[in-house]
Design a protein around this motif. Sequence first.
Motif, PDB file in Angstrom:
ATOM      1  N   ALA A 126       0.814  -1.216   0.000  1.00 12.08           N
ATOM      2  CA  ALA A 126       0.000   0.000   0.000  1.00 12.08           C
ATOM      3  C   ALA A 126       0.842   1.259   0.000  1.00 12.08           C
ATOM      4  N   ALA A 127       2.111   1.171   0.411  1.00 12.69           N
ATOM      5  CA  ALA A 127       2.958   2.359   0.502  1.00 12.69           C
ATOM      6  C   ALA A 127       3.246   2.905  -0.887  1.00 12.69           C
ATOM      7  N   PRO A 128       3.282   4.230  -1.053  1.00  8.97           N
ATOM      8  CA  PRO A 128       3.579   4.802  -2.366  1.00  8.97           C
ATOM      9  C   PRO A 128       4.998   4.457  -2.788  1.00  8.97           C
ATOM     10  N   ALA A 129       5.159   4.239  -4.091  1.00  9.43           N
ATOM     11  CA  ALA A 129       6.490   3.909  -4.609  1.00  9.43           C
ATOM     12  C   ALA A 129       7.412   5.103  -4.440  1.00  9.43           C
ATOM     13  N   ILE A 130       8.647   4.834  -4.059  1.00  7.93           N
ATOM     14  CA  ILE A 130       9.646   5.890  -3.903  1.00  7.93           C
ATOM     15  C   ILE A 130      10.287   6.160  -5.264  1.00  7.93           C
ATOM     16  N   LYS A 131      10.085   7.362  -5.782  1.00  2.21           N
ATOM     17  CA  LYS A 131      10.656   7.709  -7.074  1.00  2.21           C
ATOM     18  C   LYS A 131      12.124   8.086  -6.918  1.00  2.21           C
ATOM     19  N   ALA A 132      12.947   7.485  -7.723  1.00  2.00           N
ATOM     20  CA  ALA A 132      14.375   7.789  -7.656  1.00  2.00           C
ATOM     21  C   ALA A 132      14.624   9.230  -8.084  1.00  2.00           C
ATOM     22  N   GLN A 133      15.484   9.948  -7.355  1.00  2.00           N
ATOM     23  CA  GLN A 133      15.821  11.322  -7.724  1.00  2.00           C
ATOM     24  C   GLN A 133      16.856  11.355  -8.842  1.00  2.00           C
ATOM     25  N   TRP A 134      17.643  10.312  -8.929  1.00  2.00           N
ATOM     26  CA  TRP A 134      18.700  10.245  -9.934  1.00  2.00           C
ATOM     27  C   TRP A 134      18.613   8.928 -10.683  1.00  2.00           C
ATOM     28  N   SER A 167      30.545  23.481  -8.888  1.00  2.00           N
ATOM     29  CA  SER A 167      31.017  23.879 -10.217  1.00  2.00           C
ATOM     30  C   SER A 167      29.912  24.337 -11.151  1.00  2.00           C
ATOM     31  N   ALA A 168      28.639  24.100 -10.799  1.00  2.00           N
ATOM     32  CA  ALA A 168      27.543  24.493 -11.687  1.00  2.00           C
ATOM     33  C   ALA A 168      26.284  24.770 -10.890  1.00  2.00           C
ATOM     34  N   VAL A 169      25.485  25.714 -11.396  1.00  2.00           N
ATOM     35  CA  VAL A 169      24.196  26.027 -10.782  1.00  2.00           C
ATOM     36  C   VAL A 169      23.207  26.330 -11.900  1.00  2.00           C
ATOM     37  N   VAL A 170      21.948  25.935 -11.706  1.00  2.00           N
ATOM     38  CA  VAL A 170      20.883  26.238 -12.661  1.00  2.00           C
ATOM     39  C   VAL A 170      19.629  26.641 -11.905  1.00  2.00           C
ATOM     40  N   TYR A 171      18.777  27.382 -12.604  1.00  2.00           N
ATOM     41  CA  TYR A 171      17.468  27.778 -12.074  1.00  2.00           C
ATOM     42  C   TYR A 171      16.397  27.024 -12.838  1.00  2.00           C
ATOM     43  N   ASP A 172      15.439  26.452 -12.112  1.00  2.00           N
ATOM     44  CA  ASP A 172      14.317  25.757 -12.721  1.00  2.00           C
ATOM     45  C   ASP A 172      13.067  26.600 -12.543  1.00  2.00           C
ATOM     46  N   ALA A 173      12.587  27.189 -13.627  1.00  2.00           N
ATOM     47  CA  ALA A 173      11.467  28.119 -13.543  1.00  2.00           C
ATOM     48  C   ALA A 173      10.177  27.431 -13.122  1.00  2.00           C
ATOM     49  N   SER A 174       9.995  26.168 -13.480  1.00  2.00           N
ATOM     50  CA  SER A 174       8.738  25.488 -13.173  1.00  2.00           C
ATOM     51  C   SER A 174       8.539  25.279 -11.680  1.00  2.00           C
ATOM     52  N   THR A 175       9.637  25.114 -10.936  1.00  2.00           N
ATOM     53  CA  THR A 175       9.535  24.921  -9.482  1.00  2.00           C
ATOM     54  C   THR A 175      10.106  26.102  -8.705  1.00  2.00           C
ATOM     55  N   LEU A 179      17.844  13.767 -13.878  1.00  2.00           N
ATOM     56  CA  LEU A 179      17.130  14.077 -12.643  1.00  2.00           C
ATOM     57  C   LEU A 179      15.636  13.831 -12.777  1.00  2.00           C
ATOM     58  N   ASN A 180      15.070  13.285 -11.725  1.00  2.00           N
ATOM     59  CA  ASN A 180      13.622  13.193 -11.629  1.00  2.00           C
ATOM     60  C   ASN A 180      13.092  14.558 -11.199  1.00  2.00           C
ATOM     61  N   PRO A 181      12.076  15.103 -11.869  1.00  2.00           N
ATOM     62  CA  PRO A 181      11.556  16.425 -11.485  1.00  2.00           C
ATOM     63  C   PRO A 181      11.140  16.523 -10.026  1.00  2.00           C
ATOM     64  N   ALA A 182      10.767  15.406  -9.417  1.00  2.00           N
ATOM     65  CA  ALA A 182      10.365  15.425  -8.010  1.00  2.00           C
ATOM     66  C   ALA A 182      11.504  15.857  -7.108  1.00  2.00           C
ATOM     67  N   ALA A 183      12.742  15.694  -7.556  1.00  2.00           N
ATOM     68  CA  ALA A 183      13.887  16.075  -6.745  1.00  2.00           C
ATOM     69  C   ALA A 183      13.978  17.567  -6.526  1.00  2.00           C
ATOM     70  N   LEU A 184      13.340  18.349  -7.393  1.00  2.00           N
ATOM     71  CA  LEU A 184      13.415  19.810  -7.312  1.00  2.00           C
ATOM     72  C   LEU A 184      12.326  20.413  -6.445  1.00  2.00           C
TER      73      LEU A 184
END
Length: 373
Positions: free
Chosen positions: A20-28, A299-307, A363-368
């Motif tokens: 019954a537990a929700p599946a854990i979505k991998a972040q990577w 070494s890197a950074v990005v902005y995700d507008a959707s989240t 990346l899985n979008p859920a990670a953001l």
Amino acid sequence: MLSFMRRTILLALALINTAAAPAIKAQWELQNSGTTASLRGIASVGAGIAWASGSNGTVLRTEDGGYLWQRCTVPPGAEKLDFRGIQAFDANIAIVMSSGKGDLSRLYKTTDGCETWTLLFTNPDKEGFWDAEQFSNGSGLTAGLLAGDPVDGKFPLWWIVPSYKNPANFKESVNAHTGEAAFAASNTSLFVYSETFWLGTGGTGGAHVIRKVVHGADEIGWVNSPSSDVPVGQHTESSGIFSLAFAIDGRPRPSEIKRGVAVGGDYLKPNDSTGTAAFSADGGKTWHASTTSPHGYRSAVVYDASTKSWLTVGPNGTDISTDDGRNWRALKPGPTEAPDADQHWNALSLPFVVGPHGRIGVLNPAALKSPSK
């Protein structure tokens, strides 16, 4: 008998709860790149199309979200070049940049999905070293900017106009502080939007952000008077700003761009969290140290507008900020992922990340999303 029945009931309940537990979505999700090259360039076009680049003339390409990465033809004479940056526009057109002293810094262009390459430009400065190439956000293939380390006390900059044969005709320069330099770790020490660019620096001269508006945009930028000191790095040759980004929501005018993040630190001290991130709320004029910093050199950074979130990566891990760079929290692998899935990364172009030894992840979008969402 009762003890046996009790154990049976408890086991059955455990199985029911697990189902019954929700599946854990991998972040990577680590992908098979088919190469051992050190990857520092990554450009995600969308619709599953992405290009990556790295050492020994390596260029990779995918059209299916990374299920299969194609090893591209090596550009002529580029077998030993280090391709630190790549800009892509669709499945067929890309421009790749090598970084090295003098003529080891080059631009190659393909228009046929990397079957063939044309040498577009070679660094004319014998003592020069290219750090980043970026095309204007939303400009397509019309114009881009190429930035290198200072030569004779000035940062050289070339506007790349692919319809012209010689970018040398579009060169300008920006004064550098003594001991100031840029870094070629991820092709993101330079940020270009419309007719405005921001260049992050470091070195013994300290970290600054140089900004300029050109060709009739809606405000005058500063060049000889760069930003206030940026609290990133430690005034050493190996430290400073390695990546910067600004929040682009919709299609703002350059004067409307306010929120920015700069990351870095000292690449010789990857576990030192001192001076690894700063944020700006005025378009890069002034900068403030993050209250809670990423937990190491980044070494890197990005902005995700959707989240409306920011993601930064480095050798020892990954961090996320949901308050415009003021605070960062570590993004750790889930139970179904490799224990080091958050580590050993060089560059980002969402949803892809790349690193040494041919390392590529998606990346899985859920990670953001923040834990509360």
